[in-house]
Scaffold this active site. Structure first.
Site, PDB file in Angstrom:
ATOM      1  N   ASP A  54      23.214 -15.966 -15.426  1.00 43.14           N
ATOM      2  CA  ASP A  54      22.872 -17.293 -14.388  1.00 43.14           C
ATOM      3  C   ASP A  54      22.088 -16.729 -13.051  1.00 43.14           C
ATOM      4  O   ASP A  54      21.203 -17.240 -12.723  1.00 43.14           O
ATOM      5  CB  ASP A  54      24.169 -17.911 -13.827  1.00 43.14           C
ATOM      6  CG  ASP A  54      25.099 -18.335 -15.014  1.00 43.14           C
ATOM      7  OD1 ASP A  54      24.477 -19.162 -15.834  1.00 43.14           O
ATOM      8  OD2 ASP A  54      26.182 -17.712 -15.301  1.00 43.14           O
TER       9      ASP A  54
ATOM     10  N   HIS B  84      30.808 -20.231 -14.876  1.00 44.49           N
ATOM     11  CA  HIS B  84      29.759 -20.043 -15.649  1.00 44.49           C
ATOM     12  C   HIS B  84      29.499 -21.384 -16.610  1.00 44.49           C
ATOM     13  O   HIS B  84      29.765 -21.594 -17.817  1.00 44.49           O
ATOM     14  CB  HIS B  84      29.598 -18.922 -16.748  1.00 44.49           C
ATOM     15  CG  HIS B  84      28.731 -18.929 -17.683  1.00 44.49           C
ATOM     16  ND1 HIS B  84      27.424 -19.163 -17.403  1.00 44.49           N
ATOM     17  CD2 HIS B  84      28.541 -19.175 -19.047  1.00 44.49           C
ATOM     18  CE1 HIS B  84      26.389 -19.015 -18.638  1.00 44.49           C
ATOM     19  NE2 HIS B  84      27.334 -18.901 -19.616  1.00 44.49           N
TER      20      HIS B  84
HETATM   21  P1  NAD Z   1      27.087 -16.097 -32.820  1.00 46.39           P
HETATM   22  O1  NAD Z   1      28.156 -17.327 -33.383  1.00 46.39           O
HETATM   23  O2  NAD Z   1      25.871 -15.776 -33.350  1.00 46.39           O
HETATM   24  O3  NAD Z   1      28.070 -14.892 -32.977  1.00 46.39           O
HETATM   25  C1  NAD Z   1      29.350 -14.826 -32.708  1.00 46.39           C
HETATM   26  C2  NAD Z   1      30.035 -13.962 -33.618  1.00 46.39           C
HETATM   27  O4  NAD Z   1      31.395 -13.927 -33.234  1.00 46.39           O
HETATM   28  C3  NAD Z   1      29.928 -14.259 -34.878  1.00 46.39           C
HETATM   29  O5  NAD Z   1      29.440 -13.199 -35.605  1.00 46.39           O
HETATM   30  C4  NAD Z   1      31.666 -14.352 -35.183  1.00 46.39           C
HETATM   31  O6  NAD Z   1      31.862 -14.068 -36.753  1.00 46.39           O
HETATM   32  C5  NAD Z   1      32.146 -13.529 -34.492  1.00 46.39           C
HETATM   33  N1  NAD Z   1      33.685 -13.909 -34.182  1.00 46.39           N
HETATM   34  C6  NAD Z   1      34.341 -15.213 -33.984  1.00 46.39           C
HETATM   35  N2  NAD Z   1      35.568 -14.989 -33.996  1.00 46.39           N
HETATM   36  C7  NAD Z   1      35.813 -13.739 -33.724  1.00 46.39           C
HETATM   37  C8  NAD Z   1      36.773 -12.888 -33.421  1.00 46.39           C
HETATM   38  N3  NAD Z   1      38.183 -13.436 -33.180  1.00 46.39           N
HETATM   39  N4  NAD Z   1      36.832 -11.558 -33.221  1.00 46.39           N
HETATM   40  C9  NAD Z   1      35.733 -10.897 -33.490  1.00 46.39           C
HETATM   41  N5  NAD Z   1      34.650 -11.650 -33.900  1.00 46.39           N
HETATM   42  C10 NAD Z   1      34.750 -12.807 -33.624  1.00 46.39           C
HETATM   43  O7  NAD Z   1      27.333 -16.396 -31.299  1.00 46.39           O
HETATM   44  P2  NAD Z   1      26.449 -15.768 -30.290  1.00 46.39           P
HETATM   45  O8  NAD Z   1      25.235 -16.464 -30.029  1.00 46.39           O
HETATM   46  O9  NAD Z   1      26.498 -14.409 -30.249  1.00 46.39           O
HETATM   47  O10 NAD Z   1      27.180 -16.049 -28.884  1.00 46.39           O
HETATM   48  C11 NAD Z   1      28.542 -15.514 -28.808  1.00 46.39           C
HETATM   49  C12 NAD Z   1      29.543 -16.317 -27.526  1.00 46.39           C
HETATM   50  O11 NAD Z   1      28.687 -16.131 -26.464  1.00 46.39           O
HETATM   51  C13 NAD Z   1      29.372 -17.802 -27.574  1.00 46.39           C
HETATM   52  O12 NAD Z   1      30.839 -18.461 -26.897  1.00 46.39           O
HETATM   53  C14 NAD Z   1      28.435 -18.274 -26.699  1.00 46.39           C
HETATM   54  O13 NAD Z   1      28.605 -19.529 -26.145  1.00 46.39           O
HETATM   55  C15 NAD Z   1      28.477 -17.011 -25.542  1.00 46.39           C
HETATM   56  N6  NAD Z   1      27.432 -16.714 -24.565  1.00 46.39           N
HETATM   57  C16 NAD Z   1      27.846 -16.733 -23.076  1.00 46.39           C
HETATM   58  C17 NAD Z   1      26.859 -16.551 -22.343  1.00 46.39           C
HETATM   59  C18 NAD Z   1      27.335 -16.301 -20.813  1.00 46.39           C
HETATM   60  O14 NAD Z   1      26.255 -16.346 -20.119  1.00 46.39           O
HETATM   61  N7  NAD Z   1      28.583 -16.236 -20.576  1.00 46.39           N
HETATM   62  C19 NAD Z   1      25.360 -16.606 -22.795  1.00 46.39           C
HETATM   63  C20 NAD Z   1      25.281 -16.861 -24.152  1.00 46.39           C
HETATM   64  C21 NAD Z   1      26.281 -17.136 -24.810  1.00 46.39           C
HETATM   65  C1  LMR Z   2      24.184 -19.798 -21.798  1.00 49.62           C
HETATM   66  O1  LMR Z   2      24.311 -19.965 -20.386  1.00 49.62           O
HETATM   67  O2  LMR Z   2      22.979 -19.834 -22.210  1.00 49.62           O
HETATM   68  C2  LMR Z   2      25.303 -19.897 -22.682  1.00 49.62           C
HETATM   69  O3  LMR Z   2      26.416 -19.890 -22.092  1.00 49.62           O
HETATM   70  C3  LMR Z   2      25.258 -20.708 -23.605  1.00 49.62           C
HETATM   71  C4  LMR Z   2      25.661 -22.375 -23.262  1.00 49.62           C
HETATM   72  O4  LMR Z   2      26.568 -22.839 -23.906  1.00 49.62           O
HETATM   73  O5  LMR Z   2      25.247 -22.739 -22.305  1.00 49.62           O
END
Ligand code: NAD
Ligand code: LMR
Length: 330
Positions: free
Chosen positions: A160, A188
């Site tokens: 962000d 967030h």
């Molecule tokens: P994705 O679905 O591509 O990958 C997630 C992975 O986590 C998968 O491979 C899944 O098998 C694995 N997983 C699920 N449960 C698990 C567990 N208990 N232990 C270990 N691995 C596990 O998702 P992504 O696009 O890589 O996103 C991951 C997370 O990050 C999501 O929750 C997404 O919303 C979040 N995210 C946060 C931000 C932020 O700014 N904070 C930004 C983008 C995404």
């Molecule tokens: C983001 O900010 O891109 C991630 O946290 C994904 C979402 O669900 O907003």
């Protein structure tokens, strides 16, 4: 003699973010060019094969700093000796889903992982939670990690922060490097408050330079707040490379320090600063030095900013109460 490798545990290693993040960690972008890294990957059992594939590609890069890669579907094994744990693995939001829907779906993951970190991670552990809802997942992990100092648990609002830098740079037609003192406050989520009243561009307060309340309220703030949803809408899946890059920035600055005269945004356990209830994992302006962070104190908050911070903090309180009701807080 080369220094001992630092163990970095990454959960969700076979996911989208993992696919960007791991290669940057192994290249030295996170811990620096003098620190070898031992990667420890955690995945759920059905994704172990995919994690093996990622490990093969990591091998094929022949990164000089990559000491070793191990893979497990057991959290205690994966966190053994970890000095840095990047908790990425959890289900991402999909089109039309609100972040609140993720609380129950993902919260349970972080009770197990909090306990496992307490059991097997290194004494100098630093945790960054990326998996959403990141702030409250960090709270769950922290409250289940008996014996690990609370300040070691942080959640990611650096994406962000970086989004806010990019929007302000574009509006002012100045490079991002001219901007200082950007702050994301709160959660967030779409209630977060990207604060331009304390930001400066080339030494001038951003709100004086832009001086356009309609842009601030009607464009800048909602664009940053809703950028995650806009990416999901455009890409069909949630942000990945930018999220990985922000995670690298977050840990890099925590370990190596923030530049003199500037700060960054990190969601950290509140010490009661700025009226945020103690223990909530809320985003603040922080400076980092010697491997520790400190919340920037003494900033005067105008009424506009105060109301927005309060709204985001109220959402964090609701999330905390919801997960407490689900029995997820240790
Ligand atoms: P994705 O679905 O591509 O990958 C997630 C992975 O986590 C998968 O491979 C899944 O098998 C694995 N997983 C699920 N449960 C698990 C567990 N208990 N232990 C270990 N691995 C596990 O998702 P992504 O696009 O890589 O996103 C991951 C997370 O990050 C999501 O929750 C997404 O919303 C979040 N995210 C946060 C931000 C932020 O700014 N904070 C930004 C983008 C995404
Ligand atoms: C983001 O900010 O891109 C991630 O946290 C994904 C979402 O669900 O907003």
């Amino acid at each position: 003699m080369s220094p001992s490798p630092v163990t970095v545990a990454v959960t969700g290693a076979a996911g989208q973010i993992g696919y960007s993040l791991l290669f940057r960690i192994a290249s030295g972008a996170m811990l620096g060019p003098d620190t070898p890294v031992a990667l420890s990957l955690l995945e759920i059992t059905p994704a172990l094969g995919a994690a093996e594939g990622v490990a093969m590609e990591l091998d094929d890069c022949a990164f000089p700093l990559l000491h070793s890669i191990s893979i497990s579907d057991d959290a205690t094994t994966a966190f053994a000796g970890a000095s840095v744990a990047l908790l990425v693995g959890s289900r991402p939001r999909t089109k039309g889903m609100e972040r609140g829907d993720l609380l129950a779906a993902n919260g349970a993951i972080f009770t197990t992982q909090g306990r496992a970190l307490a059991e097997s991670a290194a004494d100098d552990l630093k945790v960054l939670v990326v998996g959403n809802p990141a702030n409250t997942n960090a709270l769950i992990a922290m409250s289940n990690a008996a014996g690990v100092p609370r300040e070691r648990f942080t959640a990611m609002t650096r994406l962000d922060h970086n989004r806010a830098l990019a929007q302000l740079a574009s509006r002012t037609q100045r490079p991002v490097t001219d901007i200082r003192h950007m702050t994301i406050w709160g959660n967030h989520s779409a209630t977060q408050y990207p604060d331009l009243f304390r930001a400066e561009v080339g030494g001038t307060v951003a709100t004086e330079l832009v001086d356009d309340q309609a842009w601030l309220e009607g464009e800048f703030i909602p664009t940053v707040q809703k950028r995650g949803a806009a990416i999901i809408e455009a890409r069909g899946s949630s942000s990945a490379a930018s999220a990985a890059s922000a995670a690298i920035d977050h840990v890099h600055d925590w370990v190596h320090g923030t530049p003199d005269g500037d700060w960054v945004s990190m969601a950290v356990p509140s010490d009661g600063s700025y009226g945020v209830p103690e223990g909530l994992i809320s985003s603040f302006p922080v400076t980092c030095a010697d491997g520790s962070y400190s919340i920037v104190g003494g900033l005067e908050l105008d009424e506009f900013s105060r109301a927005r911070i309060d709204a985001s903090v109220a959402e964090l309180v609701e999330e905390r109460d919801a997960v407490a009701g689900l029995g997820l807080l240790g």
